[in-house]
Design a protein around this motif. Sequence first.
Motif, PDB file in Angstrom:
ATOM      1  N   ALA A   1       0.826  -1.211   0.000  1.00  0.00           N
ATOM      2  CA  ALA A   1       0.000   0.000   0.000  1.00  0.00           C
ATOM      3  C   ALA A   1       0.857   1.256   0.000  1.00  0.00           C
TER       4      ALA A   1
ATOM      5  N   ASN B   1     -13.352  -1.301   5.428  1.00  0.00           N
ATOM      6  CA  ASN B   1     -12.383  -0.434   6.102  1.00  0.00           C
ATOM      7  C   ASN B   1     -12.181  -0.804   7.568  1.00  0.00           C
TER       8      ASN B   1
ATOM      9  N   PHE C   1      -8.648  -0.689  10.675  1.00  0.00           N
ATOM     10  CA  PHE C   1      -7.220  -0.506  10.900  1.00  0.00           C
ATOM     11  C   PHE C   1      -6.615  -1.748  11.528  1.00  0.00           C
ATOM     12  N   TYR C   2      -5.540  -2.230  10.950  1.00  0.00           N
ATOM     13  CA  TYR C   2      -4.746  -3.261  11.597  1.00  0.00           C
ATOM     14  C   TYR C   2      -3.370  -3.260  10.934  1.00  0.00           C
ATOM     15  N   PRO C   3      -2.307  -3.471  11.719  1.00  0.00           N
ATOM     16  CA  PRO C   3      -0.965  -3.347  11.122  1.00  0.00           C
ATOM     17  C   PRO C   3      -0.717  -4.303   9.945  1.00  0.00           C
TER      18      PRO C   3
ATOM     19  N   LEU D   1      -2.857  -5.035   7.720  1.00  0.00           N
ATOM     20  CA  LEU D   1      -3.749  -4.643   6.619  1.00  0.00           C
ATOM     21  C   LEU D   1      -3.232  -3.302   6.072  1.00  0.00           C
ATOM     22  N   PRO D   2      -2.254  -3.353   5.159  1.00  0.00           N
ATOM     23  CA  PRO D   2      -1.529  -2.123   4.803  1.00  0.00           C
ATOM     24  C   PRO D   2      -2.416  -1.014   4.242  1.00  0.00           C
ATOM     25  N   GLN D   3      -3.423  -1.353   3.455  1.00  0.00           N
ATOM     26  CA  GLN D   3      -4.242  -0.302   2.841  1.00  0.00           C
ATOM     27  C   GLN D   3      -5.160   0.386   3.846  1.00  0.00           C
ATOM     28  N   GLY D   4      -5.381  -0.288   4.987  1.00  0.00           N
ATOM     29  CA  GLY D   4      -6.398   0.224   5.901  1.00  0.00           C
ATOM     30  C   GLY D   4      -7.783  -0.212   5.459  1.00  0.00           C
ATOM     31  N   TYR D   5      -7.828  -1.002   4.419  1.00  0.00           N
ATOM     32  CA  TYR D   5      -9.083  -1.620   3.985  1.00  0.00           C
ATOM     33  C   TYR D   5      -8.759  -2.900   3.243  1.00  0.00           C
TER      34      TYR D   5
END
Lengths: 491, 492
Positions: free
Chosen positions: B61, B98, B100-102, B104-108
């Motif tokens: 991402a 959508n 947040f989690y580390p 999950l690079p795109q944030g989605y």
Amino acid sequence: MSDLTELNLAEARDGLKTKAFSAREITDAYLSAIDASNPALNAYISVTHDQARAMADASDEKLAKGEGGTLEGIPLGIKDLFATKGVHTQACSHILDGFQPPYESTVTSNLWRDGAVMLGKLNMDEFAMGSSNETSYYGNVVNPWRRSGGDNAALVPGGSSGGSATATSAHLCVAATGTDTGGSIRQPAAFTGLVGIKPTYGRCSRWGIVAFASSLDQAGPLSRTVRDSAIMLGSMASHDPKDTTSVDLPVPDYEAAVGRDVRGLKVGIPKEYRLDGMPGEIETLWQQGVEWLKQAGAEIVEVSLPYTKYALPSYYIVAPAEASSNLARYDGVRYGLRVPDDDVITMYEKTRSEGFGPEVKRRVMIGTYVLSAGYYDAYYLKAQKIRTLIKRDFEKAFADVDVLLTPTSPNAAFAPGEITDPVTMYLNDIFTVTVNMAGLPGISVPAGLDGRGLPLGLQLIGKAFDEETLFRTAGVLEESAGFTARPEKWW
Amino acid sequence: MLVDSRTPNPKSFISGANGDWELVIGLEVHAQITSKSKLFSASSTSFGGEPNDHVSLVDAAMPGMLPVINKYCVEQAVRTGLGLKAKINKRSVFDRKNYFYPDLPQGYQISQFKDPIVGEGTVHLDMPEDGAVEVGIERLHMEQDAGKSIHDLVPGKSVVDLNRSGVALMEIVSKPDIRSADEAKAYVTKLRSILRYLGTCDGNMEEGSLRADVNVSVRKPGGEFGTRCEIKNVNSIRFIGQAIEYEARRQIDILEDGGQIDQETRLFDPKSGVTRSMRSKEEAHDYRYFPDPDLLPLEFDQDFVDEIAASLPELPDEKKARLIEQYGLSAYDADLLVDDPDTAAYFEAVAQGRDPKHAVNWVMGDLAAHAKSVGKPVHQAGASAEQLGSLIDLISDNTISGKIAKDVLDIVIAEGGNPAKIVDTKGLKQVTDTGAIEAVVDEVIAENPGKVEEVKEKPKMVGWFVGQVMQKSGGKANPQTVNAILAKKLGL
């Protein structure tokens, strides 16, 4: 030799071809101008002296052999939103601190392929969110234009491509790249007496451009003449398999369209663009534009775009919604700013609180809200429906006319801090956002000065992928307007 | 809208303190699409590799990067839809989910929410006692896998491996048509088998290629659907059964104590065999789904579907029917064979021109037992179809006995080689020469006068004589011949 920075793009190109001067000479002339003027104008946030000279020298080698592309040796400024390999690319945000991508955007790759020289990265509103270039982490950009009559107050260059506008207007580059999500090329072009075109959505690849609102973002040029924009767009535009929203259509010879007449062309005047309370000067200039085109042989037709009044509110739902998701990747995990904490959620919160400015936060919050469960249908879905209706409005209008003529913005440049209410600021985009919502091309042409000596622009809106008609009509407007005014050099 | 497709079956009821309870189960199976590259990037999907080896600019991402759909993954999803006899949607839409989690690079996560690529379909189960059970498929959609957060590698820090980030998954959602842990296990087994036949997912649960979210609720038989709990990410068929059984009992206990079930997400701990609350409904994410503006709607025409349909292999249900028809197998044997397409192919190669009953007995008997003991599939247990086939031929033409054949199979597996040659070189050929056998029989009779007397009283003792003769002949004497001669000589 006269000042090489005085030349427009077509002139510089021709001079380079005939070896009247070298790419290195014109590049050095621009680098000197930047070094002298940038402290006052703050248009560049990173100047790539060495790279510019190296690129210029490479161009000179090609030119010496009679080779070279359409932009060989032409020094350009690049908006900070474009990824440039190994060079500052931060969308003028604190959150991308130190980010230098290992890749080059497709649009800038196209420019370098055609021989252009990069002078540096240009200031802009943070993540392209703003209409006055007051939201940049790197400070305000100053408009070279000032109000006449002794008021020496600094003015904004418009936004978000404010650095591109000021740099081109103050002759700190031959031309510049911009991006336009709701008017970010056209409004600053109007505020600084320049030509700026937002092409049809899908005409330029978005690959390598930091995303603001993916369904609206398009790259385009800002330049001092219509012809220069035509030459620039011819290089920037391409079909790119890496961007599936880019369109596989041949890129026409835009420059060839400049200079063609407009006899028999049907020009639509959308009656809904006549706003209550719009300054008389804007109305007068618009009328003047109508007269110019009529005199040039065009046929003027009044058209109706009934959903226009819903465009701005819908835009300020769709764009923030996409932005809230696009900006989720700036989380401090992989690149850019990280404000550390033992707990990952707190790290996110601290990083994003510090990394984003107030306007970006406002839009992320609006976007998050309109996509939330229970609000999605009322806001996002409804806005998308309105978007479809706006597109349909244009389709109907373009069944009868070839091009539309409107003002570019409802006012001339203003002073920083003069507009503090976000909604009033958003109204600056009222004539331009409809074009992004419909995915159509729009061009702003400098057409006159207001009562205080500030430039005003007229906008032409075209059918999808009919940029040629825009360049052709813009060329006629440019000639009729005979806009030669220059800001008095104070910087 | 939930529809109850089943008639309550008392055999599946769970008895409680005050009456019976019925389980209602629905599964969301996440199956990794077999493909060389990821759903939206050219990175490799291969398992293993150094952390962050298979990560492109898109997977990480980086700013300005855009997804481009992998056409092969689309074909795989359509192929799977066809295998599930499901409706193929020629227009589907990718949405962003959508959060947040580390890792999950795109944030989605790019997924399909409102308009999946595959609609309703069916999976057919054959339950040993209850016969045919139809489990409805609600939908199948494509989505990206996330990366992996590792919390115990670097002291005091968490690190992220993005190798899996962006790998293509199919989420296959069943209707709430399953009524017991056994049915749930049979469903996943069958689904895995279909995916393997299609070549769209390797079904390897240990490597995470296939995992299930299990929705469990209980109710009074035939009553209103109860409140469900979702058990996330169960990664073995055995655990799916255990998790369901534990969860059912937990819910029944709560309800019988006058409590109520809170809709929540739970995790199954295989070590303790219990499910634990992960997050409540109130803590559930608001994923803010919306169509991904970077991707146009996914559209293809009927020709695209027809071309894939034409290349579809024979699927388990059809193969089972054919094996029964063609080889006269029992439904039970056929079921065992079709579970794995390679095993079925192996069987058919062995059965070619031979007695299918012999073939199935050897494939599912000795060879399967060996395969199980070394943890390999039958076709990779160490005997080729050619080797096993020629071994069966040696039995059929009376060159060796079935007992010797077992020894020869062990040799083939351990050392390889041609069974006929092994029999030759090791002198394992069956002795059918009546003279030679008579000599051994005479010997045994002469050596055991007491036993000879005994056998006259108790004819079943003849077995002891057979054993003695076989031992003396090194197992090579033809058992039928031994029996006949013994009967004659002992006057039985």
